[in-house]
Design a protein around this motif. Sequence first.
Motif, PDB file in Angstrom:
ATOM      1  N   MET A   1      55.171  32.454  11.985  1.00 36.77           N
ATOM      2  CA  MET A   1      56.278  31.567  12.282  1.00 36.77           C
ATOM      3  C   MET A   1      56.675  31.776  13.744  1.00 36.77           C
ATOM      4  N   ASN A   2      56.858  30.698  14.466  1.00 35.35           N
ATOM      5  CA  ASN A   2      57.271  30.753  15.859  1.00 35.35           C
ATOM      6  C   ASN A   2      58.792  30.781  15.925  1.00 35.35           C
ATOM      7  N   THR A   3      59.356  31.921  16.328  1.00 36.38           N
ATOM      8  CA  THR A   3      60.802  32.040  16.401  1.00 36.38           C
ATOM      9  C   THR A   3      61.234  32.690  17.701  1.00 36.38           C
ATOM     10  N   MET A   4      62.488  32.453  18.063  1.00 33.46           N
ATOM     11  CA  MET A   4      63.123  33.142  19.173  1.00 33.46           C
ATOM     12  C   MET A   4      64.596  33.278  18.831  1.00 33.46           C
ATOM     13  N   THR A   5      65.258  34.260  19.447  1.00 32.91           N
ATOM     14  CA  THR A   5      66.639  34.567  19.111  1.00 32.91           C
ATOM     15  C   THR A   5      67.515  34.558  20.350  1.00 32.91           C
ATOM     16  N   TYR A   6      68.747  34.067  20.162  1.00 36.69           N
ATOM     17  CA  TYR A   6      69.759  34.103  21.209  1.00 36.69           C
ATOM     18  C   TYR A   6      71.107  34.381  20.561  1.00 36.69           C
ATOM     19  N   LYS A   7      71.773  35.460  20.985  1.00 33.72           N
ATOM     20  CA  LYS A   7      73.093  35.851  20.470  1.00 33.72           C
ATOM     21  C   LYS A   7      73.134  35.921  18.948  1.00 33.72           C
ATOM     22  N   GLY A   8      72.063  36.406  18.343  1.00 38.18           N
ATOM     23  CA  GLY A   8      72.016  36.551  16.896  1.00 38.18           C
ATOM     24  C   GLY A   8      71.615  35.295  16.138  1.00 38.18           C
ATOM     25  N   TYR A   9      71.420  34.190  16.839  1.00 36.97           N
ATOM     26  CA  TYR A   9      70.987  32.938  16.218  1.00 36.97           C
ATOM     27  C   TYR A   9      69.475  32.814  16.406  1.00 36.97           C
ATOM     28  N   THR A  10      68.750  32.650  15.317  1.00 37.45           N
ATOM     29  CA  THR A  10      67.291  32.559  15.371  1.00 37.45           C
ATOM     30  C   THR A  10      66.859  31.107  15.232  1.00 37.45           C
ATOM     31  N   GLY A  11      66.045  30.684  16.178  1.00 38.59           N
ATOM     32  CA  GLY A  11      65.517  29.333  16.141  1.00 38.59           C
ATOM     33  C   GLY A  11      64.036  29.335  15.818  1.00 38.59           C
ATOM     34  N   LYS A  12      63.618  28.439  14.956  1.00 40.12           N
ATOM     35  CA  LYS A  12      62.207  28.240  14.630  1.00 40.12           C
ATOM     36  C   LYS A  12      61.743  27.009  15.400  1.00 40.12           C
ATOM     37  N   PHE A  13      60.557  27.090  15.986  1.00 36.78           N
ATOM     38  CA  PHE A  13      60.082  25.946  16.757  1.00 36.78           C
ATOM     39  C   PHE A  13      58.622  25.637  16.466  1.00 36.78           C
ATOM     40  N   ASP A  14      58.251  24.394  16.738  1.00 29.31           N
ATOM     41  CA  ASP A  14      56.890  23.902  16.584  1.00 29.31           C
ATOM     42  C   ASP A  14      56.508  23.135  17.835  1.00 29.31           C
ATOM     43  N   TYR A  15      55.220  22.940  17.993  1.00 27.08           N
ATOM     44  CA  TYR A  15      54.711  22.171  19.128  1.00 27.08           C
ATOM     45  C   TYR A  15      54.216  20.825  18.632  1.00 27.08           C
ATOM     46  N   ASP A  16      54.636  19.754  19.301  1.00 28.21           N
ATOM     47  CA  ASP A  16      54.196  18.398  18.975  1.00 28.21           C
ATOM     48  C   ASP A  16      53.236  17.953  20.076  1.00 28.21           C
ATOM     49  N   SER A  17      51.938  17.957  19.789  1.00 24.46           N
ATOM     50  CA  SER A  17      50.926  17.630  20.795  1.00 24.46           C
ATOM     51  C   SER A  17      50.960  16.155  21.208  1.00 24.46           C
ATOM     52  N   GLU A  18      51.476  15.303  20.337  1.00 30.51           N
ATOM     53  CA  GLU A  18      51.532  13.876  20.673  1.00 30.51           C
ATOM     54  C   GLU A  18      52.475  13.592  21.837  1.00 30.51           C
ATOM     55  N   VAL A  19      53.551  14.362  21.928  1.00 29.11           N
ATOM     56  CA  VAL A  19      54.511  14.160  23.017  1.00 29.11           C
ATOM     57  C   VAL A  19      54.575  15.362  23.957  1.00 29.11           C
ATOM     58  N   ASP A  20      53.694  16.351  23.724  1.00 30.84           N
ATOM     59  CA  ASP A  20      53.580  17.537  24.573  1.00 30.84           C
ATOM     60  C   ASP A  20      54.926  18.237  24.744  1.00 30.84           C
ATOM     61  N   THR A  21      55.603  18.479  23.606  1.00 28.68           N
ATOM     62  CA  THR A  21      56.925  19.094  23.634  1.00 28.68           C
ATOM     63  C   THR A  21      57.089  20.061  22.469  1.00 28.68           C
ATOM     64  N   PHE A  22      57.773  21.160  22.731  1.00 28.31           N
ATOM     65  CA  PHE A  22      58.206  22.071  21.676  1.00 28.31           C
ATOM     66  C   PHE A  22      59.563  21.590  21.195  1.00 28.31           C
ATOM     67  N   HIS A  23      59.799  21.689  19.887  1.00 28.06           N
ATOM     68  CA  HIS A  23      61.111  21.337  19.343  1.00 28.06           C
ATOM     69  C   HIS A  23      61.454  22.328  18.245  1.00 28.06           C
ATOM     70  N   GLY A  24      62.741  22.608  18.106  1.00 33.24           N
ATOM     71  CA  GLY A  24      63.128  23.593  17.115  1.00 33.24           C
ATOM     72  C   GLY A  24      64.521  23.387  16.579  1.00 33.24           C
ATOM     73  N   GLU A  25      64.863  24.229  15.609  1.00 31.63           N
ATOM     74  CA  GLU A  25      66.167  24.192  14.963  1.00 31.63           C
ATOM     75  C   GLU A  25      66.583  25.628  14.646  1.00 31.63           C
ATOM     76  N   VAL A  26      67.886  25.912  14.775  1.00 30.54           N
ATOM     77  CA  VAL A  26      68.409  27.233  14.442  1.00 30.54           C
ATOM     78  C   VAL A  26      68.414  27.380  12.927  1.00 30.54           C
ATOM     79  N   LEU A  27      67.930  28.519  12.468  1.00 33.57           N
ATOM     80  CA  LEU A  27      67.784  28.793  11.032  1.00 33.57           C
ATOM     81  C   LEU A  27      69.050  29.386  10.415  1.00 33.57           C
ATOM     82  N   HIS A  28      69.156  29.240   9.115  1.00 34.67           N
ATOM     83  CA  HIS A  28      70.148  29.920   8.281  1.00 34.67           C
ATOM     84  C   HIS A  28      71.596  29.556   8.609  1.00 34.67           C
TER      85      HIS A  28
END
Length: 79
Positions: A1-28
């Motif tokens: 799972m691709n995740t990153m954290t900021y101030k205790g908030y963990t975001g999961k992200f995916d890569y969309d090759s059609e638009v060449d952009t990463f997009h994500g949402e904060v979990l939990h």
Amino acid sequence: MNTMTYKGYTGKFDYDSEVDTFHGEVLHLSDVITFQGRSIDELKQSLADSVEDYLEFCAEEGRQPRKPFSGRFNSRISP
């Protein structure tokens, strides 16, 4: 799972090759916080900006920001 954290908030992200952009949402969270970027550095900054915007919004509304769920269930029983 691709995740990153900021101030205790963990975001999961995916890569969309059609638009060449990463997009994500904060979990939990019951609130929705999204972020996106074209590079990992942009994505990290976008997560930080989105969390800061969320915290600022909560302060303006006079409510406590939601904290991420821990995923733990604690139960006490008699010895």
